[in-house]
Write a protein that holds these residues in place. Structure first.
Motif, mmCIF file in Angstrom:
data_model
loop_
_atom_site.group_PDB
_atom_site.id
_atom_site.type_symbol
_atom_site.label_atom_id
_atom_site.label_comp_id
_atom_site.label_asym_id
_atom_site.label_seq_id
_atom_site.Cartn_x
_atom_site.Cartn_y
_atom_site.Cartn_z
ATOM 1 N N ALA A 121 0.831 -1.206 0.000
ATOM 2 C CA ALA A 121 0.000 0.000 0.000
ATOM 3 C C ALA A 121 0.865 1.255 0.000
ATOM 4 O O ALA A 121 0.543 2.244 -0.669
ATOM 5 N N PHE A 122 1.970 1.225 0.731
ATOM 6 C CA PHE A 122 2.889 2.366 0.797
ATOM 7 C C PHE A 122 3.486 2.654 -0.579
ATOM 8 O O PHE A 122 3.510 3.805 -1.035
ATOM 9 N N LEU A 123 3.962 1.610 -1.268
ATOM 10 C CA LEU A 123 4.527 1.791 -2.605
ATOM 11 C C LEU A 123 3.477 2.324 -3.577
ATOM 12 O O LEU A 123 3.756 3.226 -4.378
ATOM 13 N N ASN A 182 1.107 4.185 -3.022
ATOM 14 C CA ASN A 182 0.742 5.556 -2.690
ATOM 15 C C ASN A 182 1.735 6.578 -3.230
ATOM 16 O O ASN A 182 1.366 7.744 -3.431
ATOM 17 N N CYS A 183 2.994 6.175 -3.471
ATOM 18 C CA CYS A 183 3.996 7.227 -3.701
ATOM 19 C C CYS A 183 5.023 6.954 -4.792
ATOM 20 O O CYS A 183 6.025 7.672 -4.882
ATOM 21 N N VAL A 184 4.849 5.936 -5.650
ATOM 22 C CA VAL A 184 5.822 5.721 -6.723
ATOM 23 C C VAL A 184 5.130 5.704 -8.086
ATOM 24 O O VAL A 184 3.933 5.434 -8.183
ATOM 25 N N ASP A 185 5.912 6.020 -9.130
ATOM 26 C CA ASP A 185 5.369 5.983 -10.489
ATOM 27 C C ASP A 185 6.134 5.028 -11.404
ATOM 28 O O ASP A 185 5.788 4.849 -12.564
ATOM 29 N N HIS A 186 7.218 4.421 -10.895
ATOM 30 C CA HIS A 186 7.960 3.376 -11.612
ATOM 31 C C HIS A 186 8.413 2.332 -10.591
ATOM 32 O O HIS A 186 8.549 2.631 -9.401
ATOM 33 N N ILE A 187 8.658 1.130 -11.085
ATOM 34 C CA ILE A 187 9.169 0.047 -10.234
ATOM 35 C C ILE A 187 10.455 -0.506 -10.842
ATOM 36 O O ILE A 187 10.524 -0.818 -12.035
ATOM 37 N N LEU A 188 11.492 -0.619 -9.988
ATOM 38 C CA LEU A 188 12.738 -1.301 -10.332
ATOM 39 C C LEU A 188 12.727 -2.611 -9.559
ATOM 40 O O LEU A 188 12.657 -2.610 -8.339
ATOM 41 N N SER A 189 12.751 -3.743 -10.272
ATOM 42 C CA SER A 189 12.667 -5.042 -9.590
ATOM 43 C C SER A 189 13.916 -5.870 -9.860
ATOM 44 O O SER A 189 14.370 -5.982 -11.003
ATOM 45 N N ILE A 190 14.480 -6.425 -8.781
ATOM 46 C CA ILE A 190 15.584 -7.383 -8.919
ATOM 47 C C ILE A 190 14.958 -8.765 -8.996
ATOM 48 O O ILE A 190 14.422 -9.270 -8.000
ATOM 49 N N GLY A 203 4.623 2.577 -13.616
ATOM 50 C CA GLY A 203 3.454 2.242 -12.804
ATOM 51 C C GLY A 203 3.826 2.025 -11.348
ATOM 52 O O GLY A 203 4.994 2.085 -10.965
ATOM 53 N N ASN A 204 2.808 1.753 -10.526
ATOM 54 C CA ASN A 204 3.073 1.502 -9.103
ATOM 55 C C ASN A 204 3.250 0.002 -8.858
ATOM 56 O O ASN A 204 3.341 -0.792 -9.801
ATOM 57 N N PHE A 205 3.288 -0.391 -7.589
ATOM 58 C CA PHE A 205 3.547 -1.804 -7.288
ATOM 59 C C PHE A 205 2.444 -2.711 -7.821
ATOM 60 O O PHE A 205 2.732 -3.782 -8.382
ATOM 61 N N ASN A 250 0.520 -2.342 -10.382
ATOM 62 C CA ASN A 250 0.686 -2.491 -11.836
ATOM 63 C C ASN A 250 1.781 -3.511 -12.141
ATOM 64 O O ASN A 250 1.620 -4.390 -13.001
ATOM 65 N N TRP A 251 2.911 -3.374 -11.426
ATOM 66 C CA TRP A 251 4.031 -4.292 -11.652
ATOM 67 C C TRP A 251 3.641 -5.726 -11.303
ATOM 68 O O TRP A 251 3.957 -6.668 -12.039
ATOM 69 N N TRP A 252 2.958 -5.908 -10.170
ATOM 70 C CA TRP A 252 2.583 -7.255 -9.730
ATOM 71 C C TRP A 252 1.617 -7.896 -10.714
ATOM 72 O O TRP A 252 1.736 -9.085 -11.021
ATOM 73 N N GLU A 253 0.684 -7.117 -11.247
ATOM 74 C CA GLU A 253 -0.256 -7.642 -12.239
ATOM 75 C C GLU A 253 0.495 -8.077 -13.498
ATOM 76 O O GLU A 253 0.227 -9.152 -14.051
ATOM 77 N N ASN A 254 1.452 -7.262 -13.942
ATOM 78 C CA ASN A 254 2.252 -7.619 -15.118
ATOM 79 C C ASN A 254 3.093 -8.859 -14.853
ATOM 80 O O ASN A 254 3.244 -9.725 -15.730
#
Length: 492
Positions: free
Chosen positions: A174-176, A178-186, A196-198, A200-204
């Motif tokens: 929920a925190f992510l 609320n306040c991010v517009d891109h995700i960098l994932s390792i 997108g936010n978290f 969006n990333w998780w759905e993708n």
């Protein structure tokens, strides 16, 4: 706006036999609000330290901005808070500091108090205010939400949403969001950047995982079909070759040249099929590269002979001259998942410690069921050192089960050989949770179990608690976890 470019980055710690990063390349925009996610031990904090230039590495990192890391190291916590801020930002403007503190709902009088007298939430907010006074810097914010209560997390998330130009490590969904517009994932094999936010990333990611699993199943069937065909063709050519030295049914001699040619042709076909099979296997190795191991966990609580396990009536707890909570009423019944909520400093951990049997100065009525067995997960992981096998033996838990749970929580077998003191914060917390899951008890008591733990592991733990419905009393500030898990909330 400018770009931070990472090219062919390879890094391993001195003395380590496994690379943290290998030929990693990506680029990010300095105007982004970038959320940073990945499972524990994948190197999130390490990557921030590489950006800060703390380690030698192979490859290149180019940026036209300087980097600032949060949380700051505070050498003298007994100094007044204003002096602490001045050490961090010597050339700050007072009106700018007041603006940031106002946005974070921090009163001006905290500046005249010793820094170590502030609550952990107040300390975090003051340091974030100082961080955003740093101009022309790209900010590296490492897990700011640990020990922040739910309301403070919402406030800090709203604050960060008004800013830009940062990387934010957090495992709070929920925190992510609320306040991010891109995700960098390792990921397991690479680093990806997505808009997108978290959520969006998780759905993708789920969509990609389902695609890879479907492709893998299709390929598995193809490999079996090719393997069976290759086996049949190999048997045919072998049978034909055997007839070279025989005779026809009519009694005439066999044409060895013709039979040999036929056998060779069939053998060639068999080899061709075999090559296709190997190609298919090679192709298969490219699939499932980023599917995360998130097997379900199990918990088996002992059955308690009574419905009611714990009862507190009008309980107040004191530490010295300070009352940390007062007039608390709480009943724990079999099968309940109870969240103890409240702001930092309201006595949540004190209630848990009282129930666990820690000597506590309290008034009121406290009753605990006879022969009630409790498993406790504390906030503190600093005592963890030595190897996992000795730890399992010392705590009298099944070592095989303990390590199997850690494997499901994304521990590699190499990790089992390391000293626990070298583990990341999230890995240490997983050790405590795995131990708790192995213990034969009636009641689990967990104090902020998710601090430092990665998102996928949080989801695994959620599924465990929802599927097996153990009796659990817990304190946690991840709002999504609390909303999904708690059957009852006790607000302090």
């Amino acid at each position: 706006m400018s770009l931070i470019k990472v090219s062919n980055l390879t890094f391993a710690y001195d003395g380590s036999y496994d690379n943290i990063f290998e030929n990693v390349s990506f680029q990010i925009n300095t105007d982004w609000k970038l959320g940073f996610t990945g499972r524990n031990g994948r190197g999130k904090t390490t990557l921030l330290n590489l950006l800060l230039g703390k380690y030698d590495y192979k490859g290149s990192i180019s940026a036209s901005v300087s980097f600032e890391y949060f949380p700051f190291h505070i050498a003298r916590k007994d100094f007044n808070t204003l002096d602490v801020v001045q050490d961090i930002v010597p050339d700050y403007q007072h009106w700018q500091l007041m603006r940031e503190l106002s946005l974070l709902k921090v009163s001006e009088d905290v500046l005249d108090r010793p820094f170590d007298s502030l609550s952990s939430g107040e300390q975090t907010k003051v340091l974030l205010a100082a961080l955003f006074l740093k101009e022309n810097s790209f900010l590296l914010i490492d897990e700011p939400t640990n020990h922040l209560d739910i309301h403070a997390r919402k406030l800090v998330g709203d604050y960060l949403n008004t800013k830009s130009g940062f990387i934010l490590i957090s495992h709070d969904r929920a925190f992510l969001d609320n306040c991010v517009d891109h995700i960098l994932s390792i990921n397991k094999t690479n680093i990806e950047v997505q808009k997108g936010n978290f959520s969006n990333w998780w759905e993708n990611k789920q969509r990609q995982d389902h695609f890879e699993l479907a492709e893998n199943e299709k390929l598995r069937k193809d490999i079996k079909r090719l393997s069976d065909a290759a086996k049949r063709t190999g048997n045919w050519s072998h049978e034909v070759e055997k007839t070279k030295n025989g005779t026809r049914n009519s009694g005439s001699k066999v044409d060895k040249g013709y039979v040999g040619h036929k056998a060779a042709k069939m053998m060639k076909r068999s080899k061709s099929i075999e090559q296709r099979q190997h190609s298919a296997i090679e192709e298969k190795s490219q699939l499932l590269k980023n599917i995360e191991n998130s097997d379900s966990l199990k918990i088996s609580q002992l059955a308690y002979h009574k419905n009611e396990m714990v009862e507190l009536e009008h309980v107040s707890i004191r530490y010295g001259d300070k009352t940390v909570c007062s007039d608390v009423n709480l009943t724990v019944q079999r099968g309940e998942r109870i969240l103890i909520a409240g702001p930092n400093g309201s006595g949540k951990s004190s209630i848990l410690k009282l129930i666990c049997g820690e000597e506590t100065d309290y008034t009121g009525t406290f009753r605990k069921g006879s022969q009630l067995k409790i498993s406790y997960v504390s906030q503190d992981t600093s005592q963890l050192q030595g190897n996992l096998s000795d730890y399992a033996s010392h705590n009298e838990i099944d070592e095989s089960l303990f390590k199997a749970i850690l494997r499901k929580l994304d521990f590699s077998r190499l990790q089992f050989e390391k000293d626990m003191s070298s583990f990341s914060g999230g890995q240490k917390k997983k050790v405590l949770i795995a131990k708790s899951l192995c213990e034969n008890v009636h009641l689990h008591i967990w104090d902020e179990p998710l601090n430092f733990i990665d998102v996928i592991s949080r989801m695994q733990i959620e599924e465990l608690l929802l599927e097996h419905s153990p009796t659990i009393l817990f304190v946690e500030h991840d709002s999504e976890f609390c909303n999904n898990i708690a059957t009852k909330v006790v607000e302090l």
